[in-house]
Design a protein around this motif. Structure first.
Motif, PDB file in Angstrom:
ATOM      1  N   VAL A  62     -18.747  24.806 -66.632  1.00  0.00           N
ATOM      2  CA  VAL A  62     -18.502  26.025 -67.404  1.00  0.00           C
ATOM      3  C   VAL A  62     -17.015  26.374 -67.470  1.00  0.00           C
ATOM      4  CG1 VAL A  62     -18.905  27.663 -65.516  1.00  0.00           C
ATOM      5  CG2 VAL A  62     -19.349  28.358 -67.867  1.00  0.00           C
ATOM      6  N   VAL A  63     -16.290  26.135 -66.402  1.00  0.00           N
ATOM      7  CA  VAL A  63     -14.854  26.417 -66.376  1.00  0.00           C
ATOM      8  C   VAL A  63     -14.048  25.123 -66.306  1.00  0.00           C
ATOM      9  CG1 VAL A  63     -13.041  27.473 -64.943  1.00  0.00           C
ATOM     10  CG2 VAL A  63     -15.146  28.704 -65.379  1.00  0.00           C
ATOM     11  N   ALA A  64     -14.683  24.031 -65.881  1.00  0.00           N
ATOM     12  CA  ALA A  64     -13.963  22.790 -65.634  1.00  0.00           C
ATOM     13  C   ALA A  64     -13.273  22.230 -66.881  1.00  0.00           C
ATOM     14  CB  ALA A  64     -14.910  21.743 -65.047  1.00  0.00           C
ATOM     15  N   PHE A  65     -13.973  22.168 -68.001  1.00  0.00           N
ATOM     16  CA  PHE A  65     -13.372  21.573 -69.195  1.00  0.00           C
ATOM     17  C   PHE A  65     -12.180  22.382 -69.720  1.00  0.00           C
ATOM     18  CE2 PHE A  65     -17.577  19.433 -69.496  1.00  0.00           C
ATOM     19  CZ  PHE A  65     -17.102  18.140 -69.342  1.00  0.00           C
ATOM     20  N   GLU A  77     -10.843  19.289 -58.533  1.00  0.00           N
ATOM     21  CA  GLU A  77     -10.418  20.685 -58.447  1.00  0.00           C
ATOM     22  C   GLU A  77     -11.043  21.521 -59.568  1.00  0.00           C
ATOM     23  OE1 GLU A  77      -6.353  23.388 -58.427  1.00  0.00           O
ATOM     24  OE2 GLU A  77      -6.206  21.230 -58.105  1.00  0.00           O
ATOM     25  N   ALA A  78     -11.137  20.968 -60.763  1.00  0.00           N
ATOM     26  CA  ALA A  78     -11.727  21.694 -61.891  1.00  0.00           C
ATOM     27  C   ALA A  78     -13.213  21.965 -61.642  1.00  0.00           C
ATOM     28  CB  ALA A  78     -11.537  20.905 -63.185  1.00  0.00           C
ATOM     29  N   ILE A  79     -13.942  20.967 -61.163  1.00  0.00           N
ATOM     30  CA  ILE A  79     -15.369  21.149 -60.881  1.00  0.00           C
ATOM     31  C   ILE A  79     -15.552  22.138 -59.740  1.00  0.00           C
ATOM     32  CG2 ILE A  79     -17.437  19.987 -59.998  1.00  0.00           C
ATOM     33  CD1 ILE A  79     -16.479  17.496 -61.606  1.00  0.00           C
ATOM     34  N   HIS A  80     -14.755  22.015 -58.705  1.00  0.00           N
ATOM     35  CA  HIS A  80     -14.841  22.929 -57.567  1.00  0.00           C
ATOM     36  C   HIS A  80     -14.567  24.366 -58.012  1.00  0.00           C
ATOM     37  CE1 HIS A  80     -13.427  24.723 -53.680  1.00  0.00           C
ATOM     38  NE2 HIS A  80     -14.568  24.175 -53.311  1.00  0.00           N
ATOM     39  N   THR A  81     -13.571  24.546 -58.851  1.00  0.00           N
ATOM     40  CA  THR A  81     -13.260  25.882 -59.378  1.00  0.00           C
ATOM     41  C   THR A  81     -14.424  26.416 -60.207  1.00  0.00           C
ATOM     42  OG1 THR A  81     -10.914  25.357 -59.410  1.00  0.00           O
ATOM     43  CG2 THR A  81     -11.631  27.198 -60.791  1.00  0.00           C
ATOM     44  N   SER A  82     -15.029  25.574 -61.017  1.00  0.00           N
ATOM     45  CA  SER A  82     -16.154  25.988 -61.846  1.00  0.00           C
ATOM     46  C   SER A  82     -17.322  26.458 -60.983  1.00  0.00           C
ATOM     47  CB  SER A  82     -16.588  24.832 -62.747  1.00  0.00           C
ATOM     48  OG  SER A  82     -17.522  25.255 -63.686  1.00  0.00           O
ATOM     49  N   VAL A  83     -17.626  25.721 -59.936  1.00  0.00           N
ATOM     50  CA  VAL A  83     -18.719  26.110 -59.041  1.00  0.00           C
ATOM     51  C   VAL A  83     -18.390  27.430 -58.348  1.00  0.00           C
ATOM     52  CG1 VAL A  83     -19.960  25.462 -56.928  1.00  0.00           C
ATOM     53  CG2 VAL A  83     -19.561  23.756 -58.714  1.00  0.00           C
TER      54      VAL A  83
END
Length: 132
Positions: A62-65, A77-83
């Motif tokens: 949701v936020v990663a892309f 880092e992008a996936i971790h931030t999204s979670v």
């Protein structure tokens, strides 16, 4: 990887219920699905399994892309931030997931032609969700 895992899970689940042989015809397949207990098990549990995969995809992307496009960060880092964003705002993210799902369904109704309108709107709205 998630899509392939989902496909393999669906295949395994179908074969567990109906066996490895494909249905004899489309009409027999429809009869198997809607007129048997195994068919209704496939419908109900299949949707539940699909929902779990959809939640995983929403949480990880949701936020990663937008983050990957906006800043110089790695995928982890992008996936971790999204979670983390989803865990911090579960109601808002659930509503956003519902909006996306409804938008995709509505866009698919007119023989998928509506997606030409819906996808750019969702893309633009995703950017605003990310910025908030």
């Amino acid at each position: 990887a998630i899509f392939i895992t989902w496909l393999l899970t669906a295949k395994f689940f179908y074969e567990h219920l109906f066996g490895p042989e494909p249905p004899a015809s489309l009409s027999s397949f429809i009869a198997q699905i809607f007129a048997t207990g195994r068919g209704w098990t496939l419908i109900v549990l299949g949707h539940a399994i699909g929902f779990v995969f959809a939640v995983v995809v929403l949480c990880t992307s949701v936020v990663a892309f937008p983050l990957l496009l906006d800043r110089d960060v790695g995928a982890y880092e992008a996936i971790h931030t999204s979670v983390r964003v989803v865990l911090a705002n579960p109601i808002v993210m659930a509503v956003w997931g519902l909006i996306v799902a409804v938008g995709l369904i509505v866009g698919s109704l007119p023989v998928f032609a509506g997606l030409a309108v819906v996808l750019p709107i969702l893309g633009h709205a995703t950017w605003h969700v990310y910025r908030k």
